[in-house]
Structures are given as C-alpha cells and as structure tokens.
Design an enzyme around this catalytic site. Sequence first.
Site, PDB file in Angstrom:
ATOM      1  N   ARG A 172      -1.754  35.725  35.656  1.00 59.35           N
ATOM      2  CA  ARG A 172      -2.673  35.412  36.752  1.00 59.35           C
ATOM      3  C   ARG A 172      -4.111  35.786  36.397  1.00 59.35           C
ATOM      4  O   ARG A 172      -5.044  35.253  36.985  1.00 59.35           O
ATOM      5  CB  ARG A 172      -2.315  36.170  38.033  1.00 59.35           C
ATOM      6  CG  ARG A 172      -0.928  35.978  38.520  1.00 59.35           C
ATOM      7  CD  ARG A 172      -0.699  36.704  39.804  1.00 59.35           C
ATOM      8  NE  ARG A 172      -1.228  35.951  40.938  1.00 59.35           N
ATOM      9  CZ  ARG A 172      -2.312  36.235  41.609  1.00 59.35           C
ATOM     10  NH1 ARG A 172      -3.014  37.295  41.295  1.00 59.35           N
ATOM     11  NH2 ARG A 172      -2.705  35.481  42.600  1.00 59.35           N
ATOM     12  N   GLU A 214      23.043  51.461  29.379  1.00 64.04           N
ATOM     13  CA  GLU A 214      22.512  52.777  29.756  1.00 64.04           C
ATOM     14  C   GLU A 214      21.183  53.055  29.074  1.00 64.04           C
ATOM     15  O   GLU A 214      20.513  54.028  29.388  1.00 64.04           O
ATOM     16  CB  GLU A 214      23.507  53.880  29.372  1.00 64.04           C
ATOM     17  CG  GLU A 214      24.812  53.812  30.134  1.00 64.04           C
ATOM     18  CD  GLU A 214      24.613  53.816  31.631  1.00 64.04           C
ATOM     19  OE1 GLU A 214      23.964  54.739  32.140  1.00 64.04           O
ATOM     20  OE2 GLU A 214      25.093  52.872  32.287  1.00 64.04           O
ATOM     21  N   PRO A 257      12.201  52.989  32.982  1.00 62.35           N
ATOM     22  CA  PRO A 257      11.773  53.765  34.147  1.00 62.35           C
ATOM     23  C   PRO A 257      10.995  55.029  33.809  1.00 62.35           C
ATOM     24  O   PRO A 257      10.393  55.644  34.688  1.00 62.35           O
ATOM     25  CB  PRO A 257      13.087  54.092  34.865  1.00 62.35           C
ATOM     26  CG  PRO A 257      14.161  53.883  33.865  1.00 62.35           C
ATOM     27  CD  PRO A 257      13.658  52.906  32.858  1.00 62.35           C
ATOM     28  N   ASP A 272      -8.210  38.871  44.768  1.00 60.09           N
ATOM     29  CA  ASP A 272      -6.877  39.427  44.989  1.00 60.09           C
ATOM     30  C   ASP A 272      -6.912  40.838  45.547  1.00 60.09           C
ATOM     31  O   ASP A 272      -7.887  41.548  45.384  1.00 60.09           O
ATOM     32  CB  ASP A 272      -6.140  39.527  43.640  1.00 60.09           C
ATOM     33  CG  ASP A 272      -5.261  38.325  43.393  1.00 60.09           C
ATOM     34  OD1 ASP A 272      -5.050  37.554  44.325  1.00 60.09           O
ATOM     35  OD2 ASP A 272      -4.787  38.190  42.248  1.00 60.09           O
TER      36      ASP A 272
END
Length: 253
Positions: free
Chosen positions: A155, A117, A90, A170
């Site tokens: 993709r 963690e 993150p 797209d």
Amino acid sequence: MLKRIDVVTLFPEWMQGLAELGLTGRALADGKLDYRCWNPRDYAVGVHRSVDDRPYGGGPGMVMRPDPLANLLDDLKQQTGPAVISYLGPQGRRLDHAGVTELAGRERLVLLCGRYEGIDQRLLDSQIDEEWSIGDYVLSGGEPAAAVVIDAVLRLQPGVLGHEQSAVEDSFVAGLLDCPHYTRPETWRDQAVPAVLLSGDHEKIRQWRLAQALHRTRRLRPDLMAGRELSRDERKALEAWPEEQAEPASRAD
Ligand code: ADE
C-alpha cells in the site's frame, strides 16, 4: 522502493491468493515487482525428504529441520543476490506503522514462514537477520503474518493505491486514527451524512476530518495521544470542531 518479495513457505498455495486478488494481486501482477514463493520441500534431502521432525527432548508437535531451509536460503541468495532474511514469529519486533514504513522502503524482502512448533534454533541463530511479529498471539504458521506484511508494505509503494493521497491520509500516518468515511445514499435508515461533507468547501472538510481523527484517537487510543504535541493546524481544527461528531449524522425527520 520495493523491487522483489520472496516468501519461504511450505504452503505456497496459501500465499498465491495474494498474487491473484485485489490490491496486492494488481501490484504483484503489473510486473513492477518480482514475487516468488520458495518451498523448503524442494530442498529436502534423504529418502523421506522430510522437512520436519520430532523435537529433541520430547514434547508435542514437530520442528522444522534446519538443513532444507539452509539449502533453500543458499540457493535463494545465489539466484537473487544478498538479502536480509526476515522471520515471522511471535518473538519478533512488533509490527506497527513505523516498521511497515521501514520495510516498505527497502529494495527487497525475504519473508520466512515457520510451521509446526517452530524452526530449529540453529537455523534461526545462523541464517535469520531479524524477526517480526504481528501481535501477541500465536499463529499456526507465519503465512498470515507474511500476508499482513506484504499487504501493508505494498500500500505504501508509489502507484499501488492509484489515489496517492489515500496512503498519506491513512490511519497512523500522522500518528492518528482515520476519520469516518461516508458515501451514498445521502440519508440511510434515518441517518444523514454530516452536512459539512456536502458543503463543497474543501478546506472546511479537511479541517473537519482532522478534528474527527483527533477526537477518535483521543477516545479510542489515548496511548497514541500521550506526549504528542498538537500542531497549529490540529489546534485550529479542534477549535473549529470542538466536539466529536461536531456535525453529527443528523437524523432526517
Ligand atoms: N508466527 C506465529 N505467530 C506469529 C505472530 N504472532 N506474528 C508473526 N508470525 C507468527
């Protein structure tokens, strides 16, 4: 163009579905690309062969030990050659279309998934080249993020979508959201497909789609439009179709 993807994960089963189902399954199965999962458990040492332990200083949860991961990465590089090691976490650079394009243009990806963690900081400091995040929220492991990265980069590989134009058209490729799409039946629950799509006039349809993408982006993601110059083509599309749903899904009476 990507030639191989390696995923470092304690849950290779989690990543296996990707290699068996849908577009990613086809892309990974057709042999143009090597795909392999590496499990830190196979590189654990000591009587307990543990891959995680309690955090120094106390606190909840478990932290992944650096030694099995370092052994694994050494072996991975020895077997497959030099590699940029990308950690999914993150705190990383937020993944967007530009990031996906950048990753898709590489020859190989090594995606390291953390669990618990986190991973011992010393391993991250010495072995990780970059960190990518798929959004401002915390997952219990990097696997879903690795799956997102793999799906998005595949993709963009030539030949993967079948219909090459799809990736070009797209969302986000031109910095815009996608236009609406319709298929059979022509009228469904009193809602008809916009007539322009049935006109057979390809240029008119292209212009209508572009105008819808512009209207939609302005309405739903004004941040994408801020500071963005409209091209001549886009201005013409908006002149021809000034209102959103300029050709509304008319109600069949
Ligand atoms: N691992 C845990 N949370 C993550 C996130 N938001 N993005 C990528 N990897 C993660």
